[in-house]
Write an enzyme that holds these catalytic residues in place. Structure first.
Site, PDB file in Angstrom:
ATOM      1  CE  LYS A 140      38.786  28.896  -6.824  1.00  0.00           C
ATOM      2  NZ  LYS A 140      39.322  30.090  -7.561  1.00  0.00           N
ATOM      3  CE  LYS A 155      41.597  28.556   0.570  1.00  0.00           C
ATOM      4  NZ  LYS A 155      42.347  28.431  -0.581  1.00  0.00           N
ATOM      5  CE  LYS A 182      39.670  37.008  -2.683  1.00  0.00           C
ATOM      6  NZ  LYS A 182      40.449  37.165  -3.779  1.00  0.00           N
TER       7      LYS A 182
HETATM    8  P1  TYM Z   1      43.870  34.381  -4.371  1.00  0.00           P
HETATM    9  O1  TYM Z   1      43.069  35.517  -5.095  1.00  0.00           O
HETATM   10  O2  TYM Z   1      42.778  33.408  -4.226  1.00  0.00           O
HETATM   11  O3  TYM Z   1      44.568  34.835  -3.234  1.00  0.00           O
HETATM   12  C1  TYM Z   1      45.491  36.031  -3.226  1.00  0.00           C
HETATM   13  C2  TYM Z   1      46.578  35.811  -2.135  1.00  0.00           C
HETATM   14  O4  TYM Z   1      46.343  35.305  -0.861  1.00  0.00           O
HETATM   15  C3  TYM Z   1      46.372  34.208  -0.258  1.00  0.00           C
HETATM   16  N1  TYM Z   1      45.764  33.466   0.525  1.00  0.00           N
HETATM   17  C4  TYM Z   1      45.508  33.060   1.761  1.00  0.00           C
HETATM   18  N2  TYM Z   1      46.948  33.240   2.481  1.00  0.00           N
HETATM   19  C5  TYM Z   1      46.776  32.685   3.770  1.00  0.00           C
HETATM   20  N3  TYM Z   1      45.624  32.346   4.187  1.00  0.00           N
HETATM   21  C6  TYM Z   1      44.435  32.128   3.541  1.00  0.00           C
HETATM   22  N4  TYM Z   1      43.321  31.804   4.075  1.00  0.00           N
HETATM   23  C7  TYM Z   1      44.563  32.445   2.168  1.00  0.00           C
HETATM   24  N5  TYM Z   1      43.534  32.462   1.106  1.00  0.00           N
HETATM   25  C8  TYM Z   1      44.447  33.224   0.252  1.00  0.00           C
HETATM   26  C9  TYM Z   1      46.866  33.279  -1.478  1.00  0.00           C
HETATM   27  O5  TYM Z   1      47.893  32.197  -1.466  1.00  0.00           O
HETATM   28  C10 TYM Z   1      47.296  34.454  -2.579  1.00  0.00           C
HETATM   29  O6  TYM Z   1      48.897  34.504  -2.402  1.00  0.00           O
HETATM   30  N6  TYM Z   1      45.853  31.784  -8.138  1.00  0.00           N
HETATM   31  C11 TYM Z   1      46.237  32.976  -7.622  1.00  0.00           C
HETATM   32  C12 TYM Z   1      46.460  34.315  -7.995  1.00  0.00           C
HETATM   33  C13 TYM Z   1      47.274  34.399  -9.050  1.00  0.00           C
HETATM   34  C14 TYM Z   1      48.778  34.638  -8.686  1.00  0.00           C
HETATM   35  C15 TYM Z   1      49.322  34.634 -10.242  1.00  0.00           C
HETATM   36  C16 TYM Z   1      49.559  34.256  -7.748  1.00  0.00           C
HETATM   37  C17 TYM Z   1      47.323  34.584 -10.361  1.00  0.00           C
HETATM   38  N7  TYM Z   1      48.376  34.415 -11.021  1.00  0.00           N
HETATM   39  C18 TYM Z   1      50.775  34.553 -10.224  1.00  0.00           C
HETATM   40  C19 TYM Z   1      50.863  34.283  -7.788  1.00  0.00           C
HETATM   41  C20 TYM Z   1      51.511  34.523  -9.195  1.00  0.00           C
HETATM   42  C21 TYM Z   1      44.922  33.103  -6.361  1.00  0.00           C
HETATM   43  O7  TYM Z   1      43.848  32.661  -6.587  1.00  0.00           O
HETATM   44  O8  TYM Z   1      45.055  33.902  -5.252  1.00  0.00           O
END
Ligand code: TYM
Length: 332
Positions: free
Chosen positions: A111, A194, A197
């Site tokens: 990032k 991957k 967004k």
């Molecule tokens: P975020 O917002 O990027 O993504 C949300 C969830 O979607 C999953 N994900 C994917 N799964 C499969 N293929 C993909 N291409 C893909 N892109 C995203 C992510 O693995 C996630 O489960 N850091 C986390 C948010 C967070 C969190 C937490 C998660 C903050 N605190 C505590 C679990 C527990 C994040 O940025 O997710």
């Protein structure tokens, strides 16, 4: 007791990866666990967010959770900034986690890229806040996509060090729940990247706000190779785009790549892509329609978030006081 916590950032449109890797699993788990699902707005502001877009996106992720099938009356849905325990525990974890641990985080490197010196301190400390999200509730299981694995390992390291430093058995060792065929959905334009967004091309992802037409077009234009589909998964080796589309089909249909290839093996993408587009529209359109309906009543969404925050606070507050006691911070 088993307790689930997971979070999704309100940054940009949710995509198929978020759905197949995470949100759909959130729905499946709600009958077997106590579930807390959080719209992590404090994580979102680690990179610049337009304030109006941030509140819109927060409501939209909430609507997506509910439209996908999460029941906000049995489970808890809320936005992170409404529960102060997250930020407070994150500070304590800033003092527990080691610089060396954070330096190893690949997501920060990706990032921040070449502009590391210019990245916010929040982006760097992001994994500590994530550990705080989970451990503020002493959650035991965390459903996520594959890309969050390293952050969850760090959460375990932080929990372990806290327990050791203070000589307590307080925090549980969190178990990641990474399951299903969609744990790592790849870009439609490049099967080695991957789906994300932040990809500049919106042709690379299918989003919850895409119309049926958009979905069909994006799948039709998805990058593929000229060969027919193989009849078993070994034949997908070295064909990342084909493997991705087959994986997406399997995840949407609730089956495996092997059984998709039993049906489509030997057939070309001219046959496979329209079938995939139909399936994607069939699964996603009802969710998008319901999201639109919910988004027409933002007051109701805000009430759901406020109620969820109250119930989240009721769990986190006694834990916060115990943590303060352990650390030696005086609290009422
Ligand atoms: P975020 O917002 O990027 O993504 C949300 C969830 O979607 C999953 N994900 C994917 N799964 C499969 N293929 C993909 N291409 C893909 N892109 C995203 C992510 O693995 C996630 O489960 N850091 C986390 C948010 C967070 C969190 C937490 C998660 C903050 N605190 C505590 C679990 C527990 C994040 O940025 O997710």
């Amino acid at each position: 007791m088993n307790r689930i916590f997971s979070g999704v950032q309100p940054t940009g449109d949710l995509h198929l990866g978020n759905y197949l890797g995470a949100i759909r699993n959130f729905v499946d788990l709600q009958n077997d666990y106590e579930c807390i699902y959080c719209v992590v707005d404090l994580h979102a502001i680690t990179v610049w967010q337009d304030p109006r877009e941030l509140s819109h996106a927060t409501r939209e992720v909430t609507a997506a959770f509910i439209a996908a099938g999460i029941d906000p009356t049995t489970g808890i849905i809320f936005n992170q900034s409404q529960v102060a325990a997250h930020a407070q525990l994150a500070w304590i974890f800033n003092c527990v986690a080691r610089l060396g641990w954070l330096n190893r985080m690949t997501q920060f490197k990706e990032k921040a890229g070449k502009h590391r010196e210019n990245a916010s301190v929040g982006l760097y400390a992001y994994p500590n806040l994530m550990a705080a999200d989970i451990l503020a509730y002493k959650a035991t299981h965390v459903p996520v996509g594959e890309d969050q694995k390293q952050h969850l390992e760090l959460t375990r390291d932080i929990a372990q060090k806290f327990n050791n430093d203070f000589g307590v058995e307080f925090f549980p060792m969190v178990e990641p729940l990474i399951f299903g065929e969609g744990t790592r959905v790849m870009s439609l334009r490049d099967g080695t990247k991957k789906m994300s967004k932040s990809d500049p091309s919106n042709q690379s992802r299918i989003t919850f706000t895409d119309s049926a037409d958009d979905i069909a077009k994006k799948i039709r234009r998805a990058k593929t190779d000229p060969d027919a589909l193989p009849s078993d998964p070994d034949g997908l080796e070295g064909r990342p785009e084909a493997a991705n589309l087959v994986g997406i089909y399997a995840a949407l249909a609730g089956t495996t790549s092997a059984s998709v290839l039993k049906e489509f093996g030997g057939r070309g993408f001219g046959d496979f892509k329209p079938a995939l587009a139909d399936l994607a529209v069939e699964k996603l359109s009802p969710i998008s329609d319901e999201m639109r309906r919910l988004m027409a009543d933002p007051v109701n969404i805000d009430a759901i978030l406020a109620d969820g925050a109250d119930r989240a606070c009721a769990i986190a507050d006694p834990i916060r006081k115990e943590i303060n006691d352990i650390v030696g911070l005086i609290s009422a």
